[in-house]
Scaffold this motif. Structure first.
Motif, PDB file in Angstrom:
ATOM      1  N   VAL A  45      26.269  38.461  41.786  1.00 11.98           N
ATOM      2  CA  VAL A  45      26.243  38.078  40.370  1.00 11.98           C
ATOM      3  C   VAL A  45      25.444  36.784  40.185  1.00 11.98           C
ATOM      4  O   VAL A  45      25.664  35.806  40.904  1.00 11.98           O
ATOM      5  N   ASP A  56      35.304  36.171  36.275  1.00 13.93           N
ATOM      6  CA  ASP A  56      34.756  37.533  36.255  1.00 13.93           C
ATOM      7  C   ASP A  56      34.356  37.976  37.657  1.00 13.93           C
ATOM      8  O   ASP A  56      34.660  39.092  38.087  1.00 13.93           O
ATOM      9  N   ALA A  57      33.647  37.117  38.360  1.00  8.40           N
ATOM     10  CA  ALA A  57      33.131  37.496  39.683  1.00  8.40           C
ATOM     11  C   ALA A  57      34.279  37.724  40.665  1.00  8.40           C
ATOM     12  O   ALA A  57      34.181  38.568  41.563  1.00  8.40           O
ATOM     13  N   LEU A  81      35.384  41.100  41.279  1.00  4.61           N
ATOM     14  CA  LEU A  81      34.547  41.979  42.104  1.00  4.61           C
ATOM     15  C   LEU A  81      34.812  41.819  43.600  1.00  4.61           C
ATOM     16  O   LEU A  81      34.214  42.520  44.406  1.00  4.61           O
ATOM     17  N   MET A 121      28.075  41.644  33.014  1.00  5.00           N
ATOM     18  CA  MET A 121      28.692  40.423  33.552  1.00  5.00           C
ATOM     19  C   MET A 121      28.259  39.210  32.720  1.00  5.00           C
ATOM     20  O   MET A 121      29.075  38.622  32.023  1.00  5.00           O
ATOM     21  N   THR A 122      26.964  38.896  32.742  1.00  2.81           N
ATOM     22  CA  THR A 122      26.501  37.768  31.928  1.00  2.81           C
ATOM     23  C   THR A 122      26.619  38.178  30.460  1.00  2.81           C
ATOM     24  O   THR A 122      26.159  39.252  30.079  1.00  2.81           O
ATOM     25  N   ARG A 134      32.071  34.378  24.079  1.00  3.96           N
ATOM     26  CA  ARG A 134      33.456  34.425  24.532  1.00  3.96           C
ATOM     27  C   ARG A 134      34.051  33.037  24.754  1.00  3.96           C
ATOM     28  O   ARG A 134      35.196  32.925  25.176  1.00  3.96           O
TER      29      ARG A 134
END
Lengths: 819, 161
Positions: free
Chosen positions: A78, A138-139, A142, B1-2, B25
């Protein structure tokens, strides 16, 4: 209501280097407040660095499981992710943290991240660092972790059962530590008694103080010097460094802790070394500042709970007149998945072995176990609160069984003021106090003489009225030698704290502390002590906020914990200021051409007693030594920068007999309350509450009263709602403030405060530590519920549903054997 | 993701105009703390329970962790840094200091905003009204005793014993 004033009661002239009445004892304005009410405090999360990376920990969703594999590859792909850390790397780069226990606990291996196995929900298994906290979070989704779930263990007694799942295979047992404490002659006491009251089981529930600011740090690694700087909220950096440095395989000088404002800690910020080590490794690995701010849910699931303790087979020998001769008990303490600060809780309770009572025959069979729950750490009232809840439950259950009055039975059994200093059966010295008088004040505050009238009035409204007392001691200033009663190999004893006080070039008086305040007003009270000795005002004294290893104003046991600042912290301030005062007089005597004895410090000057016109302002003294010193004698050995280490007068305890003085001071809390229970719903309300405290000399009465309010609020929360409940798989059911209800403004009853001052004969200022309290509110509410319901209360936390169930349950578990 | 959506917003905070691009967000509290360096407002929970992030948005009290920064576009915000003037404390801040209504000070900014909002609408609140007004703000240090007294004092009333 207390008055705020800065006018000293007596003149400020100080003729000797002793603290005389002046600012000490008064409510001077707090130095901390202006910045804090303006939103200008600096908490660790306010600190930013260029290019810093935010950490998010990948945490275990299982209470107990083997880790089969961890794959961070997808997270690393990412954009904006700087790197990761896993348990496998941690196991190579660090050594397991030092364990305090003897075997089996000594064999437990505790690392910064889970290695091979997870042992509680929320345990960190990997860390992801990214350019923003959102991206890191977020990462981390994963990161693929494959687990093999194992049966979870969520009950302390079950941990001891044959065939129980073993958490730490290398220990071979779920026991961390066990030992028998046997003082006096319990068998003889039982033989002498007219009755023996037996209680099957009492359980002190799991909760914590949940400081509003979560834990965290910003870590910078200096590649040139190999040193880490941690801007953080660790409340015990000295001991934190003792854990971290060997694990990181560096000297202790490579770790610099910096704090300023801390948003509450209450003991819960002592065991931050695993997360801090992970951040240190990441800062070095990724070559950038690393920022970690714990999420509230993580704080509840995986930081620091208070000790949960079960008391089994309690026996209490009692004479016909209500005199209790002692007790015996089997205690099982549940410390969660890793011991960390434990097993110190297995001995800390012994500071208050007989509670407030004259009991001489006490036998405690103590076992501490691990379970698949969050690790514990010291929590306000640490370990003594659990034990004092036992002593108060004993008193009220015995009183109920034998038809004794709870007030009279306490007064009959309390240690008496004329017996002070009083030696307990295990060699602790209660320094001063008057428990019966405190109780009388508490009773007066709640109009105890009208109890029966109020009971009838409540009944007329369909309510059950209950009256309860909580009598506790807040033992402060540990003798760390007590750790050797757990593990004779440990090299800890006594206690210490450091302060520096200097006079700078323009006459500034600058104080640094080794302590790590979190709202206790250390800047203010330190300034009061300095002002009285130097003959100036607290406004003239600049106390640096927070802690910094670089100030060199700390020692190995420095920190803010265990109710001790008024003794250790201010003892160090007093000692350093007296050294500085002596140097200032010496320098002034040289300049003015007289003897040191002719000089007094007053009104911001060093002046001749006989001729106050012959005076040097502090600024002149500071300037002469620091910048204009030609002509001073070459053998003049002063620096105007005094460092002092306060050490309380302790001996090593006797390891064989588990005997000795474990703590220096004993502040008293006698609380009383009235509650009204709705028998239809089990809901109840605290309708009257009195808190009477005695902490010896009060340096700043308003701050003392504030500590009492706070400790009481935390105790009432723990008594009524706050509980860390787990399901059978080890999931925490109360992982945030939605489900874990702490007191809000409408939950708190009005608190009536009273106090007496029994000065400690053992401390520099006659003061005692008092911040923790002894959980008196929990004990008082349990007693009041028992009185209202007519049922034995056996749990420390009694939410409404539990009260409802108790009202409808058969009363059992207590028997009386007549002899 | 981004995040694919970022937007430019304009806000007025404590009388200063800002125009910034923010991720869609991003929470308002993080915008205030991280983007504008107004670190007086704090974060104490993940669930909107603690109130440490309370601010006034177009004069209305709200928890800035319960709002996205983009939702604040075009509004006027007041934070703890906007209380008082020229570095001097206002009456409520002074009452908090006088009555020892804060210990660690972490909840204090949010508590001050809630109490300010109360006093703007109700200059002489009863004790019950004060407790109700700060019900959404958790304090773990004071048991609220001295906070209630401070608000009483700031409104020129006798403080509770």
């Amino acid at each position: 209501m207390t008055e705020t004033t800065v006018t000293p009661e007596r003149p400020l002239v100080v003729e000797e280097t002793e603290t005389k009445p002046g600012f000490v004892g008064q409510n001077v304005p707090r130095k901390e407040d202006k910045r804090l009410v303006q939103g200008q405090g600096v908490f660790f999360d306010d600190v930013k660095r260029h290019g810093m990376g935010y950490v998010h920990f990948v945490r275990s969703p299982y209470g107990h499981a083997k880790i089969r594999s961890i794959d961070v590859a997808r997270a690393l792909e990412v954009g904006g992710v700087y790197g990761t850390l896993t348990g496998d790397e941690v196991a190579i780069l660090t050594d397991p943290f030092f364990e305090l226990s003897t075997p089996p606990g000594a064999h437990i291996k505790d690392y910064a991240l889970a290695v091979g196995k997870v042992r509680h929900v929320g345990e960190p298994v990997a860390a992801v660092v990214a350019s923003s906290r959102e991206l890191a979070r977020d990462a981390s989704e994963l990161v693929e972790v494959e687990y093999e779930p194992l049966p979870a263990l969520v009950d302390g007694e079950a941990a001891l059962a044959e065939g129980a799942p073993i958490l730490h295979e290398e220990a071979g047992s779920n026991v961390v530590w066990s030992g028998l404490f046997d003082w006096g002659d319990f068998e003889a006491a039982r033989a002498e008694a007219d009755h023996v009251v037996k209680i099957e089981r009492l359980h002190f529930d799991r909760f914590s103080s949940t400081p509003l600011e979560c834990s965290g740090c910003l870590v910078e690694y200096n590649r040139g010097t190999g040193q880490w700087t941690m801007y953080c909220n660790h409340q015990m950096p000295g001991v934190g460094a003792i854990w971290m440095a060997p694990a990181l395989r560096v000297g202790i000088d490579k770790l610099r802790f910096v704090t300023q404002d801390i948003g509450g800690a209450f003991g819960n910020k002592i065991c931050l070394h695993p997360q801090f080590v992970a951040c240190c490794l990441l800062a070095r690995k990724l070559n950038r500042p690393i920022q970690w701010t714990e999420w509230r849910t993580d704080q509840h699931t995986a930081n620091a709970h208070g000790n949960e303790r079960t008391f089994l087979d309690v026996e209490v020998p009692v004479k016909a007149d209500g005199t209790m001769l002692g007790f015996s008990v089997r205690a099982v303490d549940d410390c969660g998945a890793f011991p960390r600060y434990e097993p110190l809780g297995c001995i800390i309770w012994a500071q208050v072995t007989p509670g407030c009572y004259r009991w001489r025959n006490i036998r405690v069979d103590f076992t501490q176990v691990v379970t698949n729950k969050s690790p514990v750490s010291p929590n306000r009232g640490y370990s003594r609160m659990q034990h004092l809840w036992l002593t108060e439950r004993i008193v009220d259950i015995v009183a109920r069984e034998l038809g004794l009055d709870p007030v009279e039975v306490r007064k009959r059994n309390y240690v008496r003021t004329e017996e002070m200093p009083y030696e307990t059966p295990n060699g602790c010295i209660y320094d001063s106090g008057d428990y019966a008088r405190c109780l009388d004040i508490a009773l007066e505050l709640i109009d105890y003489d009208q109890l029966e009238e109020r009971r009838r009035d409540a009944e007329a409204r369909g309510k059950l009225l209950g009256f309860g007392i909580g009598s506790t001691l807040d033992s402060g200033t540990n003798n760390f030698g007590q750790s050797t009663l757990l593990n004779p190999e440990l090299q800890f004893s006594g206690n210490n704290e450091v302060a520096t006080v200097k006079l700078d070039i323009f006459g500034e008086i600058v104080v640094t502390l080794g302590t790590v305040p979190q709202g206790q007003g250390h800047e203010t009270t330190a300034a009061q002590v300095v002002a009285d000795i130097l003959g100036c005002t607290p406004d003239d004294v600049n106390v640096r906020p927070g802690h910094d290893t670089y100030w060199n104003s700390h020692a190995g046991l420095s920190g803010t914990y265990a109710s001790q600042f008024a003794v250790t912290g201010l003892g160090a301030v007093k000692g350093a200021t007296e050294k500085l005062a002596a140097e200032m007089r010496k320098l002034a005597s040289l300049v003015l051409g007289c003897s040191e004895d002719d000089i007094e410090l007053a009104e911001g000057q060093a002046r001749m007693k006989a001729n106050p016109e012959a005076a040097l302002p502090f600024m002149a003294l500071g300037a002469i030594l620091n910048a204009n010193n030609a002509g001073l004698p070459t053998d003049l050995d002063i620096t105007l920068n005094a460092r002092y280490m306060y050490r309380p007068p302790f001996e090593l305890p006797d390891k064989e007999r588990k005997y000795g003085n474990l703590t220096l001071t004993y502040a008293t809390q006698i609380h009383a309350c009235l509650i009204e229970v709705d028998p239809e719903t089990g809901g109840y309300e605290i309708v009257d509450y009195a808190a009477v405290d005695d902490c010896g000399k009060r340096i700043h009465p308003q701050i003392v009263e504030g500590q009492v309010h706070g400790a009481t609020a935390q105790a009432l929360g723990a008594a009524t709602h706050e509980i860390f409940a787990y399901d059978e798989d080890g999931n925490l059911l109360t992982p945030n403030f939605y489900d874990y209800h702490v007191p809000h403004a409408l939950d708190m009853p009005p608190i009536k405060n009273g106090y007496i001052e029994s000065e400690s004969p053992f401390t520099p200022l006659g003061a005692k530590g008092m911040g923790e309290g002894g959980g008196a509110g929990i004990h008082a509410v349990c007693a009041a519920l028992q009185d209202a319901l007519g049922k034995t209360v056996t749990r420390s936390c009694n939410p409404y549903h539990r009260v409802w169930e108790l009202l409808r349950s058969e009363d059992r578990g207590v028997t009386v054997q007549a002899r | 993701m981004t995040p694919e959506t970022a937007r430019t917003i304009a806000v007025d905070v404590n009388g200063v105009s800002y125009e910034r691009e923010v991720e869609a967000r991003k929470l308002l509290i993080h915008f205030l703390r991280d983007d504008l360096d107004l670190t007086g407002s704090h974060v104490g929970c993940d669930t909107g329970n603690c109130g440490a992030c309370s601010v006034l948005l177009d004069g209305v009290l709200l928890k800035s962790c319960m709002l996205l920064a983009v939702q604040a576009d075009g509004t006027s915000i007041r934070t703890v840094e906007g209380l008082g003037s020229d570095g001097e404390l206002d009456a409520l801040q002074q009452a908090f200091a006088d009555h020892h209504a804060l210990q660690c000070g972490y909840c204090t900014p949010g508590m001050l905003m809630s109490a300010s909002w109360l006093l703007e609408r109700n200059p002489r609140p009863s004790e019950e009204e004060i407790r109700r007004a700060i019900q959404g703000n958790i304090c773990r240090c004071t048991g609220y005793v001295n906070i209630v007294r401070a608000v009483q004092a700031a409104s020129g009333q006798e403080v509770s014993e």
